[in-house]
Design a protein around this motif. Structure first.
Motif, PDB file in Angstrom:
ATOM      1  N   GLU A   1      41.979  22.313 -38.892  1.00  0.00           N
ATOM      2  CA  GLU A   1      41.586  23.221 -37.816  1.00  0.00           C
ATOM      3  C   GLU A   1      40.477  22.633 -36.956  1.00  0.00           C
ATOM      4  O   GLU A   1      40.271  23.077 -35.824  1.00  0.00           O
ATOM      5  CB  GLU A   1      41.145  24.554 -38.412  1.00  0.00           C
ATOM      6  CG  GLU A   1      42.281  25.309 -39.088  1.00  0.00           C
ATOM      7  CD  GLU A   1      41.812  26.520 -39.869  1.00  0.00           C
ATOM      8  OE1 GLU A   1      42.643  27.389 -40.169  1.00  0.00           O
ATOM      9  OE2 GLU A   1      40.598  26.584 -40.189  1.00  0.00           O
ATOM     10  N   GLN A   2      39.776  21.629 -37.469  1.00  0.00           N
ATOM     11  CA  GLN A   2      38.698  20.999 -36.718  1.00  0.00           C
ATOM     12  C   GLN A   2      39.208  19.941 -35.745  1.00  0.00           C
ATOM     13  O   GLN A   2      38.451  19.391 -34.969  1.00  0.00           O
ATOM     14  CB  GLN A   2      37.696  20.359 -37.697  1.00  0.00           C
ATOM     15  CG  GLN A   2      36.991  21.372 -38.584  1.00  0.00           C
ATOM     16  CD  GLN A   2      36.178  20.722 -39.683  1.00  0.00           C
ATOM     17  OE1 GLN A   2      36.092  19.496 -39.788  1.00  0.00           O
ATOM     18  NE2 GLN A   2      35.560  21.539 -40.520  1.00  0.00           N
TER      19      GLN A   2
ATOM     20  N   PRO B   1      47.395  22.870 -38.113  1.00  0.00           N
ATOM     21  CA  PRO B   1      48.154  23.189 -39.327  1.00  0.00           C
ATOM     22  C   PRO B   1      49.613  23.547 -39.029  1.00  0.00           C
ATOM     23  O   PRO B   1      49.919  24.197 -38.036  1.00  0.00           O
ATOM     24  CB  PRO B   1      47.407  24.400 -39.905  1.00  0.00           C
ATOM     25  CG  PRO B   1      46.040  24.333 -39.316  1.00  0.00           C
ATOM     26  CD  PRO B   1      46.241  23.775 -37.937  1.00  0.00           C
ATOM     27  N   THR B   2      50.512  23.090 -39.892  1.00  0.00           N
ATOM     28  CA  THR B   2      51.920  23.467 -39.857  1.00  0.00           C
ATOM     29  C   THR B   2      52.333  23.769 -41.296  1.00  0.00           C
ATOM     30  O   THR B   2      51.753  23.240 -42.238  1.00  0.00           O
ATOM     31  CB  THR B   2      52.808  22.326 -39.308  1.00  0.00           C
ATOM     32  OG1 THR B   2      52.590  21.139 -40.097  1.00  0.00           O
ATOM     33  CG2 THR B   2      52.468  22.045 -37.864  1.00  0.00           C
ATOM     34  N   ALA B   3      53.343  24.616 -41.450  1.00  0.00           N
ATOM     35  CA  ALA B   3      53.728  25.004 -42.813  1.00  0.00           C
ATOM     36  C   ALA B   3      55.235  25.139 -42.957  1.00  0.00           C
ATOM     37  O   ALA B   3      55.727  25.996 -43.678  1.00  0.00           O
ATOM     38  CB  ALA B   3      53.044  26.313 -43.218  1.00  0.00           C
TER      39      ALA B   3
ATOM     40  N   LYS C   1      48.731  12.555 -37.600  1.00  0.00           N
ATOM     41  CA  LYS C   1      47.415  13.073 -37.234  1.00  0.00           C
ATOM     42  C   LYS C   1      46.828  13.915 -38.366  1.00  0.00           C
ATOM     43  O   LYS C   1      45.624  13.870 -38.638  1.00  0.00           O
ATOM     44  CB  LYS C   1      47.512  13.897 -35.951  1.00  0.00           C
ATOM     45  CG  LYS C   1      47.896  13.099 -34.713  1.00  0.00           C
ATOM     46  CD  LYS C   1      46.826  12.088 -34.354  1.00  0.00           C
ATOM     47  CE  LYS C   1      47.173  11.376 -33.057  1.00  0.00           C
ATOM     48  NZ  LYS C   1      46.136  10.351 -32.690  1.00  0.00           N
ATOM     49  N   GLN C   2      47.677  14.693 -39.014  1.00  0.00           N
ATOM     50  CA  GLN C   2      47.209  15.502 -40.139  1.00  0.00           C
ATOM     51  C   GLN C   2      46.688  14.611 -41.263  1.00  0.00           C
ATOM     52  O   GLN C   2      45.663  14.908 -41.892  1.00  0.00           O
ATOM     53  CB  GLN C   2      48.341  16.394 -40.638  1.00  0.00           C
ATOM     54  CG  GLN C   2      48.734  17.492 -39.655  1.00  0.00           C
ATOM     55  CD  GLN C   2      50.027  18.186 -40.036  1.00  0.00           C
ATOM     56  OE1 GLN C   2      50.840  17.640 -40.788  1.00  0.00           O
ATOM     57  NE2 GLN C   2      50.231  19.394 -39.533  1.00  0.00           N
ATOM     58  N   ALA C   3      47.397  13.517 -41.528  1.00  0.00           N
ATOM     59  CA  ALA C   3      46.962  12.582 -42.571  1.00  0.00           C
ATOM     60  C   ALA C   3      45.624  11.941 -42.206  1.00  0.00           C
ATOM     61  O   ALA C   3      44.782  11.694 -43.084  1.00  0.00           O
ATOM     62  CB  ALA C   3      48.025  11.516 -42.796  1.00  0.00           C
ATOM     63  N   GLU C   4      45.418  11.683 -40.919  1.00  0.00           N
ATOM     64  CA  GLU C   4      44.133  11.128 -40.473  1.00  0.00           C
ATOM     65  C   GLU C   4      43.008  12.130 -40.705  1.00  0.00           C
ATOM     66  O   GLU C   4      41.873  11.744 -41.031  1.00  0.00           O
ATOM     67  CB  GLU C   4      44.217  10.750 -38.993  1.00  0.00           C
ATOM     68  CG  GLU C   4      45.113   9.547 -38.717  1.00  0.00           C
ATOM     69  CD  GLU C   4      45.327   9.293 -37.238  1.00  0.00           C
ATOM     70  OE1 GLU C   4      44.745  10.045 -36.421  1.00  0.00           O
ATOM     71  OE2 GLU C   4      46.084   8.365 -36.895  1.00  0.00           O
ATOM     72  N   ALA C   5      43.305  13.420 -40.565  1.00  0.00           N
ATOM     73  CA  ALA C   5      42.299  14.447 -40.843  1.00  0.00           C
ATOM     74  C   ALA C   5      41.947  14.472 -42.329  1.00  0.00           C
ATOM     75  O   ALA C   5      40.785  14.701 -42.702  1.00  0.00           O
ATOM     76  CB  ALA C   5      42.810  15.815 -40.395  1.00  0.00           C
ATOM     77  N   VAL C   6      42.928  14.224 -43.190  1.00  0.00           N
ATOM     78  CA  VAL C   6      42.652  14.123 -44.624  1.00  0.00           C
ATOM     79  C   VAL C   6      41.758  12.915 -44.895  1.00  0.00           C
ATOM     80  O   VAL C   6      40.843  12.977 -45.727  1.00  0.00           O
ATOM     81  CB  VAL C   6      43.960  14.004 -45.433  1.00  0.00           C
ATOM     82  CG1 VAL C   6      43.656  13.746 -46.909  1.00  0.00           C
ATOM     83  CG2 VAL C   6      44.794  15.265 -45.294  1.00  0.00           C
TER      84      VAL C   6
END
Length: 243
Positions: free
Chosen positions: A225-226, A232-234, A49-54
């Motif tokens: 964040e949108q 976000p994860t770190a 999902k994070q990659a899709e946001a990118v």
């Protein structure tokens, strides 16, 4: 001397290894439970999902602001991030092993507790030398990783002069890009790494001018964040424990 116009770098999305490492640390285990070798660890569902946001961030860029070429670490989680983020975009992509994550040698897959328990002398040696110069047996120090990053940036500038280049890599690599491009010293680098852990799928970028490299974004996660599904994860990389 050849020079790039713009450099961007994105950390891979959350991996199943990141999740396993966080769980092992929380439970006080000695070892991180991962079946694959580090190079083969895939993304988690959140990482996808994070990659899709990118991908959404890249699609929203004006045509003249998009990368001319993409360079990717050969690790599975990084390749998957790039493939998802670049889907539908006609951008040349190459892989370069110099972007791989820092190697920990005999400490690989050990938690902080596990290192202190099984390798107490190494834990003491790391404390004495500091994270920047400490090299675990069979592994790399941050300074070692810098050697390949400097080599990579020189070659990429030679091959793609005055172009915009986007890299997909790992948390330590992102921090060390900043070290090189902004001329940080050891203390500044370590302070930055401690105060601002590199988030999964965060975006960092620099633009070249006659005054040198100017930072535009660093560890930016506004695109994540949108989207609630891409929060976000770190988590630190599984091969980079904070011993």
């Amino acid at each position: 001397m050849h020079q790039l116009e713009w450099i961007g770098i994105i950390r891979h999305g959350e991996s199943v290894g990141n999740v396993a490492a966080a769980t092992a640390e929380e439970e006080g285990a000695d070892l991180i439970d991962i079946a694959e070798r580090d190079a083969d660890v895939p993304l988690s569902d959140t990482g996808e999902k994070q990659a899709e946001a990118v991908a959404g961030w890249l699609e929203a860029l004006p045509d003249d602001e998009r990368p001319d070429v993409v360079v990717v670490s050969p690790y599975v989680r990084t390749k998957q991030t790039a493939e998802i983020a670049l889907k539908g975009l006609d951008i040349p992509t190459v892989r370069d092993e110099r972007l791989r994550d820092r190697e920990l040698g005999v400490l690989d897959l050990h938690t902080v507790h596990g290192i202190q328990s099984k390798f107490p002398e190494e834990s003491k040696r790391r404390q004495r030398l500091g994270k920047f110069y400490y090299r675990p047996p069979g592994g790399e120090s941050w300074a070692d990783v810098l050697l390949r990053i400097r080599s990579l940036l020189r070659d990429v500038a030679e091959d793609h002069p005055e172009q915009r280049v986007l890299f997909f890599a790992h948390d330590a690599v992102v921090s060390l890009f900043r070290y090189v491009l902004e001329g940080l010293d050891e203390e500044e680098l370590m302070s930055s790494a401690k105060e601002s852990p590199i988030a999964n799928c965060s975006i960092s970028s620099w633009r070249w001018s006659d005054k040198g490299w100017a930072n535009e974004l660093y560890n930016d996660v506004r695109h994540l964040e949108q989207d609630e599904s891409a929060h976000p994860t770190a988590e630190e990389g599984v091969d980079a424990p904070a011993v």
